[in-house]
Design a protein around this motif. Sequence first.
Motif, short mmCIF file in Angstrom:
data_model
loop_
_atom_site.label_atom_id
_atom_site.label_comp_id
_atom_site.label_asym_id
_atom_site.label_seq_id
_atom_site.Cartn_x
_atom_site.Cartn_y
_atom_site.Cartn_z
N ALA A 130 0.86 -1.18 0.00
CA ALA A 130 0.00 0.00 0.00
C ALA A 130 0.89 1.23 0.00
CB ALA A 130 -0.90 0.00 1.23
N ILE A 131 0.64 2.12 -0.97
CA ILE A 131 1.48 3.31 -1.13
C ILE A 131 0.59 4.55 -1.12
CG2 ILE A 131 3.11 4.51 -2.64
CD1 ILE A 131 3.76 1.67 -3.82
N ALA A 132 1.02 5.55 -0.36
CA ALA A 132 0.35 6.85 -0.32
C ALA A 132 1.28 7.89 -0.94
CB ALA A 132 0.02 7.24 1.12
N VAL A 133 0.71 8.77 -1.75
CA VAL A 133 1.52 9.86 -2.30
C VAL A 133 1.80 10.85 -1.18
CG1 VAL A 133 0.69 9.55 -4.67
CG2 VAL A 133 -0.51 11.14 -3.13
N ALA A 134 2.81 11.70 -1.38
CA ALA A 134 3.27 12.61 -0.33
C ALA A 134 2.16 13.49 0.24
CB ALA A 134 4.40 13.49 -0.87
N ASN A 135 1.26 13.94 -0.61
CA ASN A 135 0.19 14.82 -0.16
C ASN A 135 -1.13 14.09 0.10
OD1 ASN A 135 0.07 14.40 -2.98
ND2 ASN A 135 -1.18 16.24 -3.27
N ARG A 147 5.45 5.82 1.59
CA ARG A 147 4.91 7.10 1.14
C ARG A 147 5.92 7.74 0.20
NH1 ARG A 147 1.29 10.67 4.95
NH2 ARG A 147 0.43 12.00 3.34
N THR A 148 5.45 8.24 -0.95
CA THR A 148 6.34 8.87 -1.92
C THR A 148 6.83 10.22 -1.38
OG1 THR A 148 4.58 10.04 -3.10
CG2 THR A 148 5.09 7.78 -3.84
N ARG A 149 7.92 10.70 -1.95
CA ARG A 149 8.42 12.03 -1.61
C ARG A 149 7.72 13.10 -2.45
NH1 ARG A 149 14.65 10.30 -1.45
NH2 ARG A 149 13.84 9.05 -3.13
N GLY A 152 1.13 13.80 -5.67
CA GLY A 152 0.40 13.26 -6.80
C GLY A 152 0.43 14.24 -7.96
N GLY A 153 0.64 13.71 -9.17
CA GLY A 153 0.71 14.53 -10.36
C GLY A 153 2.05 15.20 -10.57
N ASP A 154 2.96 15.01 -9.62
CA ASP A 154 4.28 15.65 -9.69
C ASP A 154 5.41 14.61 -9.63
OD1 ASP A 154 5.99 17.87 -9.89
OD2 ASP A 154 6.20 18.00 -7.72
N GLY A 155 5.17 13.44 -10.20
CA GLY A 155 6.20 12.42 -10.24
C GLY A 155 6.08 11.33 -9.20
N ALA A 156 5.01 11.32 -8.42
CA ALA A 156 4.83 10.29 -7.40
C ALA A 156 4.72 8.90 -8.01
CB ALA A 156 3.59 10.59 -6.56
#
Length: 180
Positions: A130-135, A147-149, A152-156
């Motif tokens: 399970a992965i959540a984008v930074a925001n 969690r991405t650095r 969403g929409g910015d390279g996540a």
Amino acid sequence: MLPTDLPADLKQRAAAIRLAVFDVDGVLTDGKLVYGADGHERKAFHVHDGLGIKRLLANGIEVAVITARLSPIVTERMAELGVVHVYQDQKDKRACLQRLMAALRLQPAQVAYTGDDLPDLAPMCAVGLAIAVANAHPWLGERAHWRTRHAGGDGAAREVCDLLLAAQGKAAAELAAFLG
């Protein structure tokens, strides 16, 4: 940037993935809904995410999108990328995900799901990674394995793709291929 110094559990989870599933609005886009004067919706997709998705497909990892909205723009962009598992207007994302997993004969441990908001909680809780984008909403972050650095929409999504390729030992070959 490729993920480094990842926990062993995360590397193990990512190494098992055969299907990467992404939400659209807030993950593959920044989540803003923009309408032109003609009343048609506009979306912006990050080119880095697109190349990452293409690289997953080229390396034998299936890709799917599951979104609650219905948008011809999503249909067009996914066709450009070669994504055949496109599920729009899905009010129950977990049920859609479970049907897809059954059709592809995959176990939860073989599936990653990337989301950003509350409708993504149920499918995130039904997969091995399970992965959540930074925001993402805090409740997703609390339940995510990673969690991405990037937002969403910015390279996540590209971060997710790079994580999977690195964990599966395919990053070096990818780099070599682009070096020619």
